[in-house]
Scaffold this active site. Structure first.
Site, PDB file in Angstrom:
ATOM      1  N   LEU A 138      -7.647   4.717   6.499  1.00  0.00           N
ATOM      2  CA  LEU A 138      -6.346   4.163   5.871  1.00  0.00           C
ATOM      3  C   LEU A 138      -6.370   2.845   6.267  1.00  0.00           C
ATOM      4  O   LEU A 138      -6.748   2.204   7.459  1.00  0.00           O
ATOM      5  CB  LEU A 138      -5.145   4.677   6.798  1.00  0.00           C
ATOM      6  CG  LEU A 138      -5.042   6.664   6.188  1.00  0.00           C
ATOM      7  CD1 LEU A 138      -3.788   6.820   7.207  1.00  0.00           C
ATOM      8  CD2 LEU A 138      -4.678   6.551   4.996  1.00  0.00           C
ATOM      9  N   ASP A 139      -5.722   2.034   5.357  1.00  0.00           N
ATOM     10  CA  ASP A 139      -5.541   0.444   5.764  1.00  0.00           C
ATOM     11  C   ASP A 139      -4.621   0.340   7.025  1.00  0.00           C
ATOM     12  O   ASP A 139      -3.869   1.476   7.334  1.00  0.00           O
ATOM     13  CB  ASP A 139      -5.051  -0.220   4.448  1.00  0.00           C
ATOM     14  CG  ASP A 139      -5.495   0.150   3.253  1.00  0.00           C
ATOM     15  OD1 ASP A 139      -6.696   0.020   3.409  1.00  0.00           O
ATOM     16  OD2 ASP A 139      -5.088  -0.064   2.349  1.00  0.00           O
ATOM     17  N   LYS A 140      -4.825  -0.783   7.486  1.00  0.00           N
ATOM     18  CA  LYS A 140      -4.119  -1.258   8.801  1.00  0.00           C
ATOM     19  C   LYS A 140      -2.659  -0.931   8.775  1.00  0.00           C
ATOM     20  O   LYS A 140      -1.914  -0.250   9.823  1.00  0.00           O
ATOM     21  CB  LYS A 140      -4.236  -2.679   9.254  1.00  0.00           C
ATOM     22  CG  LYS A 140      -3.509  -3.183  10.363  1.00  0.00           C
ATOM     23  CD  LYS A 140      -3.735  -4.533  10.499  1.00  0.00           C
ATOM     24  CE  LYS A 140      -2.847  -5.077  11.760  1.00  0.00           C
ATOM     25  NZ  LYS A 140      -3.035  -6.536  11.846  1.00  0.00           N
ATOM     26  N   ARG A 237      -2.901   1.093  -3.897  1.00  0.00           N
ATOM     27  CA  ARG A 237      -2.316  -0.430  -4.235  1.00  0.00           C
ATOM     28  C   ARG A 237      -2.625  -1.085  -5.303  1.00  0.00           C
ATOM     29  O   ARG A 237      -2.095  -1.655  -6.025  1.00  0.00           O
ATOM     30  CB  ARG A 237      -2.647  -0.973  -2.940  1.00  0.00           C
ATOM     31  CG  ARG A 237      -1.994  -0.587  -1.551  1.00  0.00           C
ATOM     32  CD  ARG A 237      -2.645  -1.141  -0.366  1.00  0.00           C
ATOM     33  NE  ARG A 237      -2.441  -2.388  -0.044  1.00  0.00           N
ATOM     34  CZ  ARG A 237      -3.050  -3.245   0.821  1.00  0.00           C
ATOM     35  NH1 ARG A 237      -3.911  -2.802   1.657  1.00  0.00           N
ATOM     36  NH2 ARG A 237      -2.572  -4.452   0.789  1.00  0.00           N
TER      37      ARG A 237
END
Length: 326
Positions: A138-140, A237
């Site tokens: 998962l992105d930060k 995104r």
């Protein structure tokens, strides 16, 4: 640390004419073919009590195969005592609810303080598992559910399940603009042609599919439920931005905040101060990599996400009332 892998079995007659590495991959499906090939080349596999280091050697069936392999730990990363929000755990897998701000894997600009560093501290034995058991990311600043493998067989099976699209991941998001209905974004994603840290829809990219449906509409925003069919970097995104509905707060693909007309000061402040993509991994479903049991987990929305939804709902009510009075 290191782990000793030992197995002994007889090559089935059905493997007549098959390559040595292919045969072992079929006999011991808990391990990837690349790992088995490494063991063969390292002289850690015997056939009829003799070391065989030729992966292409043909099998006849009936040979006795013995594996005596030593898996070395990856000692490049430092164990760090970082708290983990554990949703589920057994001896094979771990499911966590990742908080905002936690980087998954060390990299440029993030040499430590990551989920991987935390896993090495809480589970020292996980250092023999590739990437400390991390099979997806998962992105930060994306929150929510992640599954981690605690053993090599679990990691091998989870990676295969991910590749076969047998792991279901659903997200909640707040997108800019009013979306009338759900749909599918089927657009390949690759590295951006000029901004190398970003991804973009590209005809030379890898196939990427995102399903989405509308949960709630606001005056200038939409709450969505999304399901990934593929798992590309920044996929949701990029896809939402591609269809001109970027996620609220996305610092890379989102652009400037878009407050509705006559919004309350609280909503204006929240939209302007929401400095991360409004994206949360809310549901994870898979077949257990060892037992085969179907398992599903849900993670509640984080506080900042809930606050944003409540302000958007309040804005709907206030303006619906004003329209009625006018």
């Amino acid at each position: 640390m290191s782990e000793i892998i030992q197995h002994k079995d007889t090559v089935p007659e059905s493997c007549l004419g098959k390559r040595f590495d292919q045969t072992l991959a079929k006999m011991f499906p808990d391990y990837s073919r690349s790992r088995i090939k490494e063991w063969i080349l390292a002289g850690q596999v015997q056939v009829n009590s003799e070391v065989l280091t030729r992966p292409r050697e043909k099998m006849y069936g009936g040979e006795v195969v013995e594996i005596n392999a030593k898996v070395q730990a990856e000692l490049r990363f430092e164990p760090q005592n970082i708290p983990l929000n554990i949703v589920y755990e057994d001896e094979y897998i771990l499911v966590i609810n990742k908080p905002v701000g936690l980087v998954v894997h060390p990299g440029a600009g993030n040499p430590n303080g990551t989920l991987l560093n935390a896993l090495l501290h809480h589970y020292p034995q996980i250092d023999v598992v590739p990437r400390a058991g991390i099979v997806h990311r998962l992105d930060k600043d994306t929150t929510g559910l992640m599954v981690i493998a605690k053993t090599i067989p679990a990691q091998t099976n989870l990676v295969e399940a991910m590749q076969l699209r047998e792991i279901t991941r659903e997200y909640e998001a707040i997108a800019c603009g009013v979306m009338t209905a759900g749909g599918v974004v089927d657009a390949p994603i690759g590295r951006h042609s000029t901004k190398r840290t970003q991804m973009a829809v590209s005809f030379v990219g890898r196939p990427s599919v995102t399903h989405y449906r509308v949960l709630e509409k606001y005056r200038l925003h939409t709450r969505l439920r999304l399901r990934l069919e593929t798992g590309r970097t920044h996929q949701i995104r990029v896809h939402m931005s591609h269809i001109t509905h970027p996620l609220v707060g996305d610092p890379v693909y989102g652009g400037r905040p878009r407050p509705p007309k006559n919004a309350t000061p609280e909503l204006l402040t929240k939209l302007r101060s929401f400095k991360r993509q409004a994206l949360h991994a809310a549901m994870l479903s898979l077949f257990h990599p060892i037992t085969g049991e179907e398992m599903t987990w849900h993670a509640d929305l984080p506080e900042d996400f809930v606050e944003l939804i409540e302000l958007l709902q309040e804005d709907n009510k206030l303006n619906a009332k004003d329209e009625y009075l006018s």
